[in-house]
Design an enzyme around this catalytic site. Structure first.
Site, short mmCIF file in Angstrom:
data_model
loop_
_atom_site.label_atom_id
_atom_site.label_comp_id
_atom_site.label_asym_id
_atom_site.label_seq_id
_atom_site.Cartn_x
_atom_site.Cartn_y
_atom_site.Cartn_z
N ASN A 1 -8.04 9.35 3.71
CA ASN A 1 -7.32 8.16 3.23
C ASN A 1 -6.81 8.47 1.83
O ASN A 1 -7.41 9.28 1.13
CB ASN A 1 -8.28 6.96 3.20
CG ASN A 1 -7.51 5.65 3.16
OD1 ASN A 1 -7.03 5.24 2.12
ND2 ASN A 1 -7.39 5.02 4.31
N HIS B 1 7.69 -8.60 -0.05
CA HIS B 1 6.71 -7.51 -0.05
C HIS B 1 6.50 -7.00 -1.47
O HIS B 1 7.47 -6.63 -2.14
CB HIS B 1 7.18 -6.36 0.86
CG HIS B 1 6.16 -5.28 1.01
ND1 HIS B 1 6.47 -3.94 0.96
CD2 HIS B 1 4.81 -5.34 1.21
CE1 HIS B 1 5.36 -3.23 1.12
NE2 HIS B 1 4.35 -4.05 1.28
N HIS B 2 5.26 -7.04 -1.93
CA HIS B 2 4.89 -6.49 -3.24
C HIS B 2 3.91 -5.35 -3.04
O HIS B 2 2.69 -5.58 -3.02
CB HIS B 2 4.22 -7.55 -4.12
CG HIS B 2 5.14 -8.63 -4.59
ND1 HIS B 2 4.67 -9.82 -5.11
CD2 HIS B 2 6.50 -8.70 -4.65
CE1 HIS B 2 5.71 -10.58 -5.46
NE2 HIS B 2 6.82 -9.93 -5.19
N GLU B 3 4.39 -4.16 -2.86
CA GLU B 3 3.48 -3.01 -2.86
C GLU B 3 3.23 -2.67 -4.32
O GLU B 3 4.19 -2.45 -5.08
CB GLU B 3 4.11 -1.82 -2.12
CG GLU B 3 3.31 -0.53 -2.17
CD GLU B 3 1.87 -0.70 -1.66
OE1 GLU B 3 1.70 -1.03 -0.49
OE2 GLU B 3 0.92 -0.49 -2.47
N HIS C 1 -2.87 -6.63 1.62
CA HIS C 1 -3.31 -5.40 2.29
C HIS C 1 -4.05 -4.50 1.31
O HIS C 1 -3.72 -4.48 0.12
CB HIS C 1 -2.10 -4.66 2.87
CG HIS C 1 -1.67 -5.21 4.19
ND1 HIS C 1 -1.39 -4.41 5.28
CD2 HIS C 1 -1.50 -6.49 4.60
CE1 HIS C 1 -1.05 -5.18 6.30
NE2 HIS C 1 -1.09 -6.43 5.92
N GLU C 2 -5.02 -3.79 1.80
CA GLU C 2 -5.87 -2.87 1.02
C GLU C 2 -6.72 -3.59 -0.02
O GLU C 2 -7.40 -2.97 -0.82
CB GLU C 2 -5.07 -1.75 0.33
CG GLU C 2 -4.46 -0.75 1.27
CD GLU C 2 -3.08 -1.17 1.75
OE1 GLU C 2 -2.78 -0.99 2.93
OE2 GLU C 2 -2.29 -1.69 0.94
N GLU D 1 -1.20 -0.08 12.10
CA GLU D 1 -0.46 1.06 11.52
C GLU D 1 -1.07 2.40 11.94
O GLU D 1 -0.36 3.38 12.15
CB GLU D 1 -0.39 0.95 10.00
CG GLU D 1 -1.74 0.91 9.31
CD GLU D 1 -1.63 0.71 7.79
OE1 GLU D 1 -0.52 0.71 7.25
OE2 GLU D 1 -2.69 0.55 7.15
C1 NOJ Z 1 -0.03 -0.06 3.78
C2 NOJ Z 1 0.06 -1.34 4.53
O1 NOJ Z 1 -1.07 -1.58 5.29
C3 NOJ Z 1 1.31 -1.27 5.37
O2 NOJ Z 1 1.40 -2.41 6.21
C4 NOJ Z 1 2.48 -1.15 4.47
O3 NOJ Z 1 3.64 -1.02 5.25
C5 NOJ Z 1 2.36 0.07 3.56
N1 NOJ Z 1 1.09 0.08 2.92
C6 NOJ Z 1 3.45 0.10 2.49
O4 NOJ Z 1 3.22 -0.93 1.58
CA CA Z 2 -3.23 -0.31 5.03
#
Ligand code: NOJ
Ligand code: CA
Length: 716
Positions: free
Chosen positions: A196, A415-417, A485-486, A510
Site C-alpha cells: 500500500n 472531489h478533494h484528494e 476515503h482513507e 477499486e
Molecule cells: C483512493 C480512493 O479510494 C479512490 O476512490 C480515489 O479515486 C483515489 N484515491 C484518488 O483520489
Molecule cells: Ca482507497
C-alpha cells in the site's frame, strides 16, 4: 429529531458489601452479565458473559501515562452509580426508521489514595446486544493534563476463536480479511500485509478493529470502539499464549498516543455478542454510544445514489491528470500549456455524458475526479502543496457543468484528494467549501492517499482524528456532506454528525482493478468495517474483465454480475454508487433496472441468513414505500440461498423480480451470466435460490398483484 420515550432513571447507590468486592450488572434482557472488580493491588478488572458463556474472561483495565503517575493500579472503589436508560431515536438516514437505545449503566469512581486522591471513572453500559465502556477523567484538583503512553485495556478471549482479521496498521485498512484461529495470526500475518502507498504495521499479532470472531461453541463476538473523538484509533494486540488482546493505540509523530486534558473521556470500547450472526449485523450499539446530533437543521442531509468519472481512472483507461508531465506546481505551472495525454477523464464533454445517463436513469448525483490541477504528481513525493481545491484543469468548465447538471436535476459531487497533506487542506478548506457552494456542489469525496503531512503523523493518530472531524464540522457550516476515503474507520460518529454519509476505510471495489478482492470479501465486511458506519464500497461493476477497458490491466472482478447487484442491499450505505461505465450499463439495461430501483434509505431491515465469511442474505423495506429489496452474497462456494418472505405484510400478494446468477455463473467463469424472472410472493413464500461462486441474488418486490400480473408463477 430525538424522540425520548422514557427518560433516564438514575439510582445512585452508596452501599458497599463487606468482602464482596465484585459488582455485577445485567443487560435489560438479562442475557449479558458484566462483572467489575479490583485486584488486591487495586487493578480494575471486568468480565462479560452471554447466556452463561464467557465472552470476555477477567481482563484488566487501565491507562499508562507519560508525565503523571499511571492509571493502572492502587485504586479503591469510592463510589458507584447504577442507572438505566431507554429511548427511541430517529436517525436522519439508516437501516431502520427508528433505533432503540436501551441499556443499564454502572459508573464506578476509582480513587488512587496515594496520588492525592486523584480519581477516574469507568462507565459500563450494558445493552441487549453487548457492552460499551469508557474511562472518564472528571475535573479535580490534582489532574489536568496528561499524555497517554499506552492504553492497557484487555479483552481476554475464552478460547482460540475463529477470527476475521486485518493486520493492525497505523495507516491503512485496505487489506483482504484473513480468516483463521487466533493462534494462527502470527504465522499468517505476513501474507496479508499486501503493498500500500502508506502502511505501518506494528506487531506480529496486531489486528484492527472491528474484529469479528466466532467461538467453538457458536458465540459471535465483535470488538470495536465508538465515538472516537480527540484520541487515537485503537488496534488490538494479541498475546497468543493466553489469548488476551490488549488495546494498542496509534502513535503520533512523537510516539505519543494521546494528549488529554480533564474533563475528558476515552472513546467507548465495544463488545457485541450473540449466538446469532445476524444479531451482530443488526446491532446499533455503536450508534447508541454516540451523542445525538447537535445539528438543528438536518434537512440538507440526504441519501445519494450517484455515478462518476472514476472507474475509468481506477482501471487505467483514463487519467486524473491532463498530461503525463511530472514536476508541476499549483500556482506556478501553466497547466493550459501542458501537453495533453489525450486520456484525461474529467473533460466537460465527457462529464456531460455521465450527467445525461445519470439523469435519464433517476440518479441524484455525478462525482468527477481529476477535475482540478495538480494530479501530475499527486502522491509519493511528500509534497506539501499538491492541490488548491479550487482551480480546474482548462478542459473542465465548472460553471458550464453546474448549469448543465442543474438543468438535468443532477448534483455534482466534489472531489478533494489531499494526498495526505492535511495541513495544506486545512488552509484551503473554507475557500474550497465556498467554491463548492458557489458552484452548486453539496457533497465532497475527500481522500488521504499516501503518507501524512504533518510528516510522521499516521492516518489514525490523534492529530488526524481531529482533522477528519474538523472537516466534517466545517463542511456542516456550508451544508456539505462528506464521504472520506482513507480516513479512519468509522465509530458511529454519523449519529452526531449525519453529514458524514460515507467512508471508505477498507478495501473497496477499486482493488478489483488492482489485483482483486478475495471472493469472500463482502461476506465479511458487514461484520467488520460496516459495524461503525456505512462504506462507500462503490459496487455495480458489470464488466468483470478489466482488460476490456484497459488491455494492460489483467485484473478481474472476483464476483458475478448479480453479486454486484446484491451489494446494494447487503452493504448498507446512504451513499451508493453505480460504479461502472454508462455504455456498459446501456448493454444490460434489464439488470441495471435493479440499481435504478433499489432504495438508499430504509424503514426496516431483516437478516434472513448470515455466516461471516460464507454468506449474507438481507431484506430491507424502502423508506416510506411499500417496496422491498433483498440481496444475497456468498463466498467462493456455490450454494442455495434460503429466502423466507415472512418479513412481508401478511395477506397480500406481491410481484417479485428475481435477478439470479446464470446456471453456469461463478466469479471464475461466466461471471456476467444472469437470469431475470418475475414471480408472485406472499409472506408465506420460501424461495430456494441457487447462487454461483462469489455469486448472489437480488430481488425487488414492488407492487401488489394486478390483473396483468396475476398469471405469474407463484412461489409457495
Ligand atoms: C483512493 C480512493 O479510494 C479512490 O476512490 C480515489 O479515486 C483515489 N484515491 C484518488 O483520489
Ligand atoms: Ca482507497
Amino acid at each position: 429529531m430525538m424522540k425520548k420515550i422514557l427518560a433516564a432513571a438514575i439510582i445512585i447507590c452508596f452501599f458497599w458489601q463487606a468482602n464482596a468486592q465484585e459488582l455485577t450488572l445485567n443487560s435489560p434482557d438479562k442475557n449479558f452479565t458484566l462483572s467489575f472488580n479490583l485486584t488486591e493491588n487495586g487493578v480494575p478488572t471486568y468480565s462479560l458473559t452471554y447466556k452463561q458463556k464467557d465472552v470476555i474472561k477477567t481482563s484488566k483495565l487501565g491507562i499508562e501515562t507519560k508525565n503523571v503517575p499511571s492509571f493502572l493500579d492502587g485504586f479503591t472503589l469510592t463510589e458507584k452509580a447504577v442507572s438505566k436508560f431507554d429511548e427511541t431515536w430517529t436517525p436522519v438516514w439508516g437501516e431502520s426508521k427508528t433505533i432503540r437505545n436501551n441499556y443499564n449503566e454502572l459508573l464506578v469512581t476509582l480513587t488512587q489514595k496515594t496520588q492525592r486522591n486523584r480519581f477516574i471513572r469507568i462507565c459500563f453500559r450494558l445493552f441487549d446486544d453487548g457492552l460499551g465502556f469508557r474511562y472518564e477523567f472528571p475535573t479535580q484538583p490534582h489532574l489536568s493534563y496528561f499524555v497517554v503512553k499506552q492504553e492497557r485495556t484487555q479483552f481476554a478471549m475464552a478460547g482460540d476463536h475463529k477470527a476475521f482479521w486485518l493486520p493492525g496498521d497505523y495507516d491503512t485498512q485496505e487489506y483482504n480479511t484473513a480468516t483463521s484461529n487466533l493462534s494462527e495470526i502470527r504465522a499468517k500475518i505476513k501474507s496479508f500485509i499486501t503493498a500500500n502507498v502508506s502502511q505501518n504495521t506494528f506487531s506480529a499479532t496486531g489486528v484492527q478493529t472491528p474484529l469479528m470472531m466466532k467461538s467453538k461453541d457458536g458465540l459471535y463476538i465483535n470488538i470495536h470502539e465508538a465515538a472516537l473523538v480527540d484520541y487515537s484509533a485503537m488496534h488490538l494486540n494479541l498475546d497468543d499464549k493466553t489469548m488476551i488482546f490488549e488495546s494498542h493505540l496509534t502513535p503520533d509523530a512523537n510516539g505519543d498516543m494521546a494528549y488529554v486534558q480533564a474533563p475528558s473521556q476515552t472513546p467507548w470500547r465495544t463488545v457485541i455478542a450473540s449466538d446469532k450472526a445476524g444479531d451482530v449485523l443488526m446491532s446499533k450499539l455503536i450508534y447508541n454510544l454516540n451523542e445525538p446530533t447537535k445539528y438543528k437543521d438536518v434537512s440538507w442531509i440526504k441519501p445519494v445514489k450517484y455515478m462518476g468519472v472514476w472507474w475509468e481512472m481506477i482501471t487505467g483507461k483514463s487519467t486524473w491528470s491532463i498530461s503525463d508531465t511530472n514536476n508541476v506546481q499549483v500556482g506556478i505551472t501553466d497547466f493550459a500549456a501542458l501537453k495533453p495525454n489525450g486520456k484525461h477523464g474529467a473533460t466537460t464533454a465527457h462529464v456531460k455524458e455521465y450527467i445525461d445517463f445519470a439523469s435519464a436513469n433517476g440518479f441524484d448525483a455525478v462525482l468527477v475526479e481529476g477535475w482540478n490541477v495538480g494530479w501530475e504528481d499527486w502522491f509519493g513525493k511528500s509534497k506539501f502543496h499538491v492541490f488548491d481545491f479550487i482551480t480546474p484543469y482548462p478542459d473542465f468548465d465548472v460553471q458550464e457543468l453546474h448549469r448543465y447538471a442543474a438543468s438535468k436535476n443532477i448534483k455534482m459531487i466534489m472531489h478533494h484528494e489531499t494526498s495526505g497533506s492535511t495541513t495544506n487542506y486545512e488552509r484551503y478548506m473554507d475557500t474550497a467549501f465556498k467554491f463548492m457552494v458557489a458552484n452548486g456542489y453539496n457533497a465532497v469525496k475527500t481522500g488521504y492517499v499516501g503518507n501524512m503531512i504533518p510528516r510522521g503523523e499516521h492516518h489514525y493518530s490523534q492529530t488526524m482524528i481531529d482533522h477528519y472531524l474538523y472537516n466534517i464540522k466545517k463542511a456542516a457550516e456550508y451544508k456539505i456532506m462528506i464521504n472520506a476515503h482513507e480516513a479512519v474507520r468509522p465509530t458511529g460518529l454519523a449519529r452526531t454528525y449525519p453529514n458524514l454519509i460515507g467512508n471508505e476505510a477498507a478495501r473497496g471495489t477499486e482493488y478489483q482493478a488492482f489485483g482483486g478482492n478475495n471472493p469472500d470479501h463482502t461476506t465479511i465486511l458487514p461484520f467488520t468495517r460496516l459495524m461503525g458506519g456505512p462504506m462507500d464500497y462503490t459496487p455495480g461493476i458489470f464488466q468483470t474483465d478489466v482488460s476490456v477497458y484497459n488491455p494492460q490491466n489483467h485484473s478481474r472482478v472476483n464476483t458475478t454480475l448479480v453479486n454486484q447487484l446484491a451489494l446494494y442491499v447487503t452493504m448498507y450505505s446512504p451513499l451508493q454508487m453505480a460504479a461502472d461505465f454508462p455504455e456498459t450499463y446501456a448493454k444490460h439495461m434489464d439488470a441495471f433496472q435493479f440499481i435504478k430501483d433499489v432504495a438508499v434509505d430504509w424503514d426496516e431491515s431483516t437478516v434472513l441468513e448470515a455466516e461471516p465469511g460464507d454468506y449474507i442474505t438481507i431484506a430491507r423495506k424502502a423508506k416510506n414505500k411499500n417496496e422491498w429489496y433483498i440481496g444475497s452474497v456468498n463466498d467462493e462456494n456455490p450454494r442455495t440461498a434460503n429466502i423466507n418472505f415472512s418479513f412481508l405484510p401478511a395477506g397480500k400478494t406481491f410481484v417479485a423480480t428475481i435477478y439470479a446468477d446464470g446456471a453456469d455463473a461463478g466469479y471464475l467463469k461466466n461471471s456476467m451470466s444472469y437470469t431475470i424472472r418475475k414471480v408472485l410472493v406472499t409472506a408465506a413464500s420460501i424461495l430456494k435460490q441457487k447462487v454461483g461462486a462469489a455469486g448472489g441474488a437480488a430481488i425487488s418486490i414492488k407492487e401488489e398483484v394486478s390483473a396483468a400480473t396475476k398469471k405469474l408463477p407463484k412461489i409457495k
